[in-house]
Design a protein around this motif. Sequence first.
Motif, PDB file in Angstrom:
ATOM      1  N   ALA A 266       0.811  -1.214   0.000  1.00 30.83           N
ATOM      2  CA  ALA A 266       0.000   0.000   0.000  1.00 30.83           C
ATOM      3  C   ALA A 266       0.850   1.272   0.000  1.00 30.83           C
ATOM      4  O   ALA A 266       0.539   2.246  -0.694  1.00 30.83           O
ATOM      5  CB  ALA A 266      -0.929  -0.002   1.207  1.00 30.83           C
ATOM      6  N   LEU A 267       1.930   1.252   0.761  1.00 35.04           N
ATOM      7  CA  LEU A 267       2.707   2.472   0.962  1.00 35.04           C
ATOM      8  C   LEU A 267       3.861   2.640  -0.022  1.00 35.04           C
ATOM      9  O   LEU A 267       4.440   3.721  -0.123  1.00 35.04           O
ATOM     10  CB  LEU A 267       3.243   2.512   2.391  1.00 35.04           C
ATOM     11  N   GLY A 268       4.229   1.570  -0.727  1.00 37.79           N
ATOM     12  CA  GLY A 268       5.325   1.675  -1.688  1.00 37.79           C
ATOM     13  C   GLY A 268       6.675   1.786  -1.032  1.00 37.79           C
ATOM     14  O   GLY A 268       7.439   2.701  -1.324  1.00 37.79           O
ATOM     15  N   GLN A 269       7.004   0.863  -0.156  1.00 37.09           N
ATOM     16  CA  GLN A 269       8.261   0.937   0.573  1.00 37.09           C
ATOM     17  C   GLN A 269       9.415   0.297  -0.201  1.00 37.09           C
ATOM     18  O   GLN A 269       9.216  -0.520  -1.094  1.00 37.09           O
ATOM     19  CB  GLN A 269       8.100   0.243   1.926  1.00 37.09           C
ATOM     20  N   SER A 270      10.631   0.681   0.167  1.00 37.67           N
ATOM     21  CA  SER A 270      11.832   0.066  -0.399  1.00 37.67           C
ATOM     22  C   SER A 270      12.267  -1.083   0.502  1.00 37.67           C
ATOM     23  O   SER A 270      12.321  -0.930   1.729  1.00 37.67           O
ATOM     24  CB  SER A 270      12.969   1.081  -0.512  1.00 37.67           C
ATOM     25  N   ILE A 271      12.571  -2.211  -0.092  1.00 37.87           N
ATOM     26  CA  ILE A 271      12.961  -3.394   0.682  1.00 37.87           C
ATOM     27  C   ILE A 271      14.177  -4.040   0.031  1.00 37.87           C
ATOM     28  O   ILE A 271      14.458  -3.854  -1.145  1.00 37.87           O
ATOM     29  CB  ILE A 271      11.807  -4.412   0.768  1.00 37.87           C
ATOM     30  N   LYS A 272      14.912  -4.816   0.830  1.00 37.13           N
ATOM     31  CA  LYS A 272      16.033  -5.595   0.327  1.00 37.13           C
ATOM     32  C   LYS A 272      15.560  -7.030   0.098  1.00 37.13           C
ATOM     33  O   LYS A 272      14.930  -7.617   0.973  1.00 37.13           O
ATOM     34  CB  LYS A 272      17.210  -5.553   1.298  1.00 37.13           C
ATOM     35  N   VAL A 273      15.884  -7.564  -1.063  1.00 40.88           N
ATOM     36  CA  VAL A 273      15.382  -8.882  -1.454  1.00 40.88           C
ATOM     37  C   VAL A 273      16.545  -9.791  -1.818  1.00 40.88           C
ATOM     38  O   VAL A 273      17.447  -9.402  -2.563  1.00 40.88           O
ATOM     39  CB  VAL A 273      14.435  -8.758  -2.675  1.00 40.88           C
ATOM     40  N   GLU A 274      16.531 -11.010  -1.283  1.00 39.09           N
ATOM     41  CA  GLU A 274      17.507 -12.030  -1.666  1.00 39.09           C
ATOM     42  C   GLU A 274      16.937 -12.787  -2.848  1.00 39.09           C
ATOM     43  O   GLU A 274      15.994 -13.559  -2.720  1.00 39.09           O
ATOM     44  CB  GLU A 274      17.772 -12.983  -0.497  1.00 39.09           C
ATOM     45  N   THR A 275      17.488 -12.542  -4.038  1.00 41.92           N
ATOM     46  CA  THR A 275      16.988 -13.140  -5.277  1.00 41.92           C
ATOM     47  C   THR A 275      18.029 -14.115  -5.834  1.00 41.92           C
ATOM     48  O   THR A 275      19.169 -14.161  -5.360  1.00 41.92           O
ATOM     49  CB  THR A 275      16.697 -12.067  -6.332  1.00 41.92           C
ATOM     50  N   PRO A 276      17.674 -14.901  -6.872  1.00 46.60           N
ATOM     51  CA  PRO A 276      18.679 -15.766  -7.498  1.00 46.60           C
ATOM     52  C   PRO A 276      19.873 -14.981  -8.041  1.00 46.60           C
ATOM     53  O   PRO A 276      20.967 -15.519  -8.168  1.00 46.60           O
ATOM     54  CB  PRO A 276      17.901 -16.437  -8.640  1.00 46.60           C
ATOM     55  N   ALA A 277      19.664 -13.687  -8.355  1.00 43.70           N
ATOM     56  CA  ALA A 277      20.744 -12.851  -8.883  1.00 43.70           C
ATOM     57  C   ALA A 277      21.526 -12.159  -7.771  1.00 43.70           C
ATOM     58  O   ALA A 277      22.405 -11.337  -8.040  1.00 43.70           O
ATOM     59  CB  ALA A 277      20.167 -11.804  -9.834  1.00 43.70           C
ATOM     60  N   GLY A 278      21.205 -12.474  -6.513  1.00 43.41           N
ATOM     61  CA  GLY A 278      21.873 -11.849  -5.381  1.00 43.41           C
ATOM     62  C   GLY A 278      20.943 -10.911  -4.636  1.00 43.41           C
ATOM     63  O   GLY A 278      19.747 -10.813  -4.924  1.00 43.41           O
TER      64      GLY A 278
ATOM     65  N   THR B 295      12.135  -1.069  -4.875  1.00 41.82           N
ATOM     66  CA  THR B 295      11.078  -0.174  -4.415  1.00 41.82           C
ATOM     67  C   THR B 295       9.737  -0.702  -4.905  1.00 41.82           C
ATOM     68  O   THR B 295       9.511  -0.822  -6.112  1.00 41.82           O
ATOM     69  CB  THR B 295      11.288   1.256  -4.938  1.00 41.82           C
ATOM     70  N   ILE B 296       8.871  -1.033  -3.955  1.00 39.59           N
ATOM     71  CA  ILE B 296       7.536  -1.519  -4.298  1.00 39.59           C
ATOM     72  C   ILE B 296       6.676  -0.310  -4.647  1.00 39.59           C
ATOM     73  O   ILE B 296       6.595   0.652  -3.866  1.00 39.59           O
ATOM     74  CB  ILE B 296       6.901  -2.291  -3.115  1.00 39.59           C
ATOM     75  N   PRO B 297       6.022  -0.298  -5.799  1.00 35.44           N
ATOM     76  CA  PRO B 297       5.173   0.851  -6.153  1.00 35.44           C
ATOM     77  C   PRO B 297       3.968   0.954  -5.213  1.00 35.44           C
ATOM     78  O   PRO B 297       3.479  -0.062  -4.701  1.00 35.44           O
ATOM     79  CB  PRO B 297       4.737   0.548  -7.594  1.00 35.44           C
TER      80      PRO B 297
ATOM     81  N   LEU C 200       7.371  -6.951 -11.354  1.00 35.95           N
ATOM     82  CA  LEU C 200       8.380  -5.915 -11.470  1.00 35.95           C
ATOM     83  C   LEU C 200       9.546  -6.484 -12.265  1.00 35.95           C
ATOM     84  O   LEU C 200      10.124  -7.515 -11.893  1.00 35.95           O
ATOM     85  CB  LEU C 200       8.865  -5.463 -10.092  1.00 35.95           C
ATOM     86  N   ARG C 201       9.904  -5.855 -13.371  1.00 30.66           N
ATOM     87  CA  ARG C 201      10.984  -6.363 -14.219  1.00 30.66           C
ATOM     88  C   ARG C 201      12.315  -5.734 -13.837  1.00 30.66           C
ATOM     89  O   ARG C 201      12.456  -4.520 -13.790  1.00 30.66           O
ATOM     90  CB  ARG C 201      10.699  -6.072 -15.692  1.00 30.66           C
ATOM     91  N   LEU C 202      13.290  -6.585 -13.559  1.00 25.85           N
ATOM     92  CA  LEU C 202      14.657  -6.135 -13.313  1.00 25.85           C
ATOM     93  C   LEU C 202      15.476  -6.510 -14.546  1.00 25.85           C
ATOM     94  O   LEU C 202      15.803  -7.683 -14.757  1.00 25.85           O
ATOM     95  CB  LEU C 202      15.227  -6.789 -12.054  1.00 25.85           C
TER      96      LEU C 202
END
Length: 322
Positions: A244-256, A261-263, A272-274
């Motif tokens: 709801a608020l669009g916060q920035s978070i750190k994510v552990e993904t297969p790419a590291g 930032t969540i819209p 979300l495309r990286l």
Amino acid sequence: MTKNYYEELGLTRAATAAEIKKAYRKLARKYHPDISKEADAEERMQAINVAYDTLSNAEKKKEYDFELDHPQGFSGFGQQAGHGGFDDAKYYRHSSGQEHSSDFSGFEDLFGRFGGGFGGGHQQDFGQRGSGQQRSYRGEDQHASIEVDAAIAYEGSTQNITLQIPSYNAYGEPEVQRKTLQVKIPKGMKEGQQIRLAKQGQAGINGGENGDLYIEIRYRDTDKIRVEGADVYFTLNIAPWEAALGQSIKVETPAGKIKVTIPKNAKNGQQLRLKDKGIPNKTPGHLYLVLNIVFPSAHSEAEQQAYQNFADSFTDFNPRTS
């Protein structure tokens, strides 16, 4: 009557290459001896492997279809038994298991039609016609596939793998060999790409070199990761307030580890495309974060009150009409 290869995979002759592959994967998951609880798992897996080895190869499939359409089409190779030293070679068996009469005077045509799948038996007699000289033939290429974790696409790996490879015995009958090989999987392999292992395929005839073994790489789907070509889809769980608020978070993904930032007012299932964060191929794929909003359970009185306050703040919201 023995099932033909289409029936073995539960298909009709109209099946496409994609349908053949899909049917094989489904049956392999059911009957693989390492995981199956079926009493006849190993026998069924052997039959399934032999069927798939034929139907997944365009040339072999064409030959097999021709044989199905002409079940009696190979009995007229001549009546010259004994010519060229073939007195004891009155019959051959093809992978269908059907026995056909032949004196092998038309062997070059026969061999060209059925390929180099004969593993022994009277193969030492298959020389140049009437010359007594032996001819050598290169063994057939073989194909297998393995499933590995998506992380290997980013890092690469060397693994020992055991494969069940469709082959032929000394009588030209289909069988399955178990092979344990060390395979180096380089990083950046796309879903469906193949690794070639030179001379690890079907054995050659009369001293001919072995064929090659091609291993197709497939990436194992999990609840969180799915691979399509060079693109990777990663399910990212987020809290309602992050959505709801669009916060920035750190994510552990297969790419590291990546900061994302969540819209604001993000929706469940939104992607979300990286860019270029997918499989690091020559042409890199993309990493797609698939948002999954997870709501916490309300156990304590304070947690339940928090939900009540939330409800009181959105009195006009009705999820069944939105």
